[in-house]
Design a protein around this motif. Structure first.
Motif, mmCIF file in Angstrom:
data_model
loop_
_atom_site.group_PDB
_atom_site.id
_atom_site.type_symbol
_atom_site.label_atom_id
_atom_site.label_comp_id
_atom_site.label_asym_id
_atom_site.label_seq_id
_atom_site.Cartn_x
_atom_site.Cartn_y
_atom_site.Cartn_z
ATOM 1 N N PHE A 290 31.719 34.424 39.350
ATOM 2 C CA PHE A 290 32.342 35.747 39.304
ATOM 3 C C PHE A 290 33.846 35.609 39.530
ATOM 4 O O PHE A 290 34.277 34.978 40.491
ATOM 5 C CB PHE A 290 31.734 36.649 40.381
ATOM 6 N N LYS B 113 37.559 47.574 24.111
ATOM 7 C CA LYS B 113 36.641 46.502 24.512
ATOM 8 C C LYS B 113 35.190 46.903 24.244
ATOM 9 O O LYS B 113 34.388 46.101 23.769
ATOM 10 C CB LYS B 113 36.829 46.173 25.985
ATOM 11 N N LEU C 64 35.716 41.569 32.061
ATOM 12 C CA LEU C 64 34.788 41.746 33.175
ATOM 13 C C LEU C 64 34.041 43.068 33.051
ATOM 14 O O LEU C 64 32.837 43.142 33.287
ATOM 15 C CB LEU C 64 35.581 41.709 34.489
ATOM 16 N N VAL C 65 34.751 44.114 32.658
ATOM 17 C CA VAL C 65 34.127 45.450 32.644
ATOM 18 C C VAL C 65 33.041 45.572 31.563
ATOM 19 O O VAL C 65 32.229 46.487 31.603
ATOM 20 C CB VAL C 65 35.167 46.577 32.441
ATOM 21 N N ALA D 67 42.121 51.261 26.463
ATOM 22 C CA ALA D 67 41.839 49.831 26.659
ATOM 23 C C ALA D 67 40.338 49.603 26.807
ATOM 24 O O ALA D 67 39.786 48.651 26.252
ATOM 25 C CB ALA D 67 42.576 49.334 27.890
ATOM 26 N N TYR D 68 39.681 50.504 27.552
ATOM 27 C CA TYR D 68 38.238 50.352 27.753
ATOM 28 C C TYR D 68 37.486 50.583 26.441
ATOM 29 O O TYR D 68 36.554 49.844 26.103
ATOM 30 C CB TYR D 68 37.756 51.317 28.846
ATOM 31 N N ASP E 7 47.065 34.955 28.372
ATOM 32 C CA ASP E 7 48.065 35.986 28.118
ATOM 33 C C ASP E 7 47.675 36.693 26.818
ATOM 34 O O ASP E 7 46.626 36.403 26.225
ATOM 35 C CB ASP E 7 49.470 35.372 28.034
ATOM 36 N N ASN F 171 30.271 41.529 32.519
ATOM 37 C CA ASN F 171 29.770 41.089 33.820
ATOM 38 C C ASN F 171 28.267 41.349 33.955
ATOM 39 O O ASN F 171 27.734 42.325 33.416
ATOM 40 C CB ASN F 171 30.503 41.813 34.956
ATOM 41 N N ALA G 36 37.227 38.014 39.735
ATOM 42 C CA ALA G 36 37.642 39.419 39.786
ATOM 43 C C ALA G 36 38.885 39.655 38.935
ATOM 44 O O ALA G 36 39.781 40.393 39.320
ATOM 45 C CB ALA G 36 37.895 39.821 41.231
ATOM 46 N N THR G 37 38.956 38.995 37.814
ATOM 47 C CA THR G 37 40.090 39.166 36.902
ATOM 48 C C THR G 37 39.531 39.598 35.559
ATOM 49 O O THR G 37 38.671 38.911 35.007
ATOM 50 C CB THR G 37 40.832 37.822 36.708
ATOM 51 N N GLU G 38 40.017 40.679 35.048
ATOM 52 C CA GLU G 38 39.488 41.223 33.806
ATOM 53 C C GLU G 38 39.464 40.195 32.681
ATOM 54 O O GLU G 38 38.503 40.075 31.944
ATOM 55 C CB GLU G 38 40.337 42.451 33.407
#
Lengths: 177, 387
Positions: free
Chosen positions: B197, B102, B151-152, B98-99, B66, B155, B199-201
């Motif tokens: 892998f 990060k 993830l973005v 947000a991107y 969280d 990965n 699929a959750t950020e």
């Protein structure tokens, strides 16, 4: 945490408590409510993935995966909506899977902490054992849906408590120039 | 990076910077300790848990993801293992906030924060120097990854090829990622372990270089891959070259901390090593082995003529526990803990000041009523003591 995030945590915690109380007071309709909740969750998850794609993942190598995943989940949510005859299995599978996984992680962490000599190993081991007890309790009461409702509501109370405590926690790091 | 570089190579760098054998041992011990000082370790000592410099595999598995959990993870990993290169890096117009946040946490060497890390250790303990060397070295090994679950950004897909020399020819061998936590990496077959892998950020599987396994940790590795943030542009990660720069930069930084050099320039990676030393180091770095400890140890012992003891995590725990609350700040681990909190505090403050909330809030202490996480009172008390 910002003030908004604290308020959000507090409100979510209170809503979870209200939800749990409502479920406990209406055990007859509890399963249908939970099943409906899972369906809505699938739809929301699908929408969230679509948002995630347009918000962030479109900049990522292979990010289109999330576009397709979002569409798939929305489709799955709609499909689940049309199969409301056996809602209890959704809850049963969710609880069994969750507690089995938590049990393994807690026990493994307890073993690792014991190896390090950290006193926290007792807490984690007890948590692991509690999860194991809940798992077997659910497994041996597959035909008694009301027990599942209790376990599910206990989980909601726990999540609510965590969120409310988080809302009041000191979180800032101190910096000395 | 692993024990071979953080412990034995750091020892060699400290010696080459002019520190004595015993001082070098303290520095390299602290550098390696940064990979061991977890909450489990600290709770055993009854030390402040906010001084954690790493998280064990099981701690991560059980970590909350969280908002508060993610901020805690980011504080640890961005401060000690993935120091951000540029908190104000230019971004594209269409990127979301947000991107951008990060993206700006992506680790890289020669950044402003690398300079600030060395500056923070100046005129402080040898433990602070050791922590700074860990952070500095990791900026080279862990470049292109961010110390936050994402993830973005972090990965890595199946498009990953190792570049090898085979009978004088340069060949590209596909890297095969397995997901068995108990499995061992096999450089001969090109099979390496990486996280699954998810699929959750914000999954912890997407923290740092988890998806690329230990490829960034092996000094011999040269590989090309597509970083998730790289807009389909291939990146060549040349570890032997990067690790050599890391070593030279450590020597420069340690010379500055020792007072031999007047300034430390994060951009400068020339340590004026002799040709023999350079050849020896380059040959260790390019040898295909997953653990180069024996080679670094032999090199270190040839430089100092002294024996380097094996790293023992428990070496100073007894001293800290026996000292009790009143005087444990003056023990080896007490100084390490203070230095770790100072580093975490500084990096968190820089991230927060850049408008990026991924590491959480930071409050400037100005001598008034104490606000913030209680553990940091220790830091305030230590600052008062030095005044």
């Amino acid at each position: 945490m910002t003030v908004f995030q604290r308020i959000k945590n507090l409100i979510t915690g209170l809503l979870l408590i209200i939800g749990a109380v409502v479920l406990l007071t209406m055990p007859e309709d509890g399963f249908v409510i939970i099943a409906a909740f899972i369906m809505v969750s699938l739809l929301l998850m699908g929408l969230r993935y679509l948002f995630y794609y347009f918000h962030m993942a479109r900049n990522m190598v292979g990010g289109k995966y999330f576009l397709f995943l979002g569409i798939f989940l929305i489709d799955l949510g709609l499909l689940t909506f049309s199969m409301t005859d056996e809602p209890r299995w959704a809850l049963i599978l969710y609880l069994l899977g969750f507690h089995a996984f938590s049990c393994v992680v807690n026990l493994a962490k307890g073993i690792q902490e014991r190896h390090y000599g950290a006193p926290a190993w007792k807490v984690d081991t007890v948590q692991g054992i509690v999860n194991a007890v809940v798992f077997f309790f659910c497994l041996f009461h597959l035909r008694s849906p009301v027990y599942f409702l209790w376990v599910y509501c206990a989980g909601l109370f726990y999540s609510a408590a965590v969120r409310i405590v988080s809302a009041f926690r000191r979180t800032a790091i101190v910096y000395i120039q | 990076m692993q024990l071979d570089f953080h412990y034995y190579a750091t020892y060699c760098a400290a010696l080459l910077a002019g520190f004595s054998h015993m001082e070098s041992l303290d520095i390299c011990y602290s550098a390696q300790m940064t990979d061991c000082c977890s909450r489990s370790f600290l709770s055993k000592l009854k030390a402040p848990l906010s001084a954690a410099t790493t998280q064990l595999q099981m701690e991560l598995m059980d970590a909350r993801t969280d908002l508060l959990g993610r901020q805690d993870i980011t504080r640890i990993w961005a401060s000690f293992h993935f120091l951000p290169y540029d908190l104000y890096a230019p971004v594209k117009k269409h990127w979301s906030r947000a991107y951008c946040d990060k993206y700006r946490l992506i680790c890289g060497p020669r950044g402003t924060l690398a300079g600030a890390t060395v500056e923070l250790a100046k005129d402080k303990s040898l433990q602070a120097a050791g922590i700074a060397m860990h952070v500095l070295a990791d900026t080279w090994a862990h470049r292109y990854f961010a110390g936050t679950p994402s993830l973005v950004i972090n990965n890595v897909n199946e498009y990953c090829r190792e570049i090898r020399e085979d009978n004088g020819m340069t060949v590209e061998v596909p890297v095969q990622f397995r997901h068995n936590p108990a499995g061992k990496d096999d450089p001969a077959t090109g099979e390496y372990n990486g996280t699954v892998f998810q699929a959750t950020e914000h999954s912890v599987m997407n923290l740092g270089h988890g998806r690329a396994g230990h490829l960034p940790d092996y000094s011999f590795m040269r590989y090309v891959y597509l970083p998730a943030w790289g807009d389909y542009q291939e990146i060549l990660k040349n570890n032997p070259a990067d690790y050599y720069y890391a070593f030279c930069q450590m020597v420069r930084a340690l010379r500055y901390l020792r007072g031999t050099d007047e300034r430390f320039e994060p951009d400068c990676c020339d340590a004026d090593l002799s040709e023999k030393e350079e050849q020896e180091i380059r040959s260790i770095l390019s040898k295909r082995q997953t653990d180069a400890s024996a080679d670094w140890k032999a090199f270190g012992e040839s430089l100092s003529g002294e024996k380097i003891p094996a790293f023992d995590e428990e070496r100073y725990t007894g001293e800290y526990i026996e000292a009790g609350k009143a005087s444990n700040d003056d023990t080896f681990l007490g100084r390490f803990i203070l230095a770790a909190m100072a580093q975490k505090s500084m990096v968190t403050n820089r991230i927060y000041s850049s408008g990026n909330m991924l590491a959480g809030f930071s409050v400037n202490f100005e001598g008034g009523a104490f606000r913030g996480i209680r553990d940091f009172k220790k830091l305030v008390q230590a600052a008062d003591k030095t005044k």
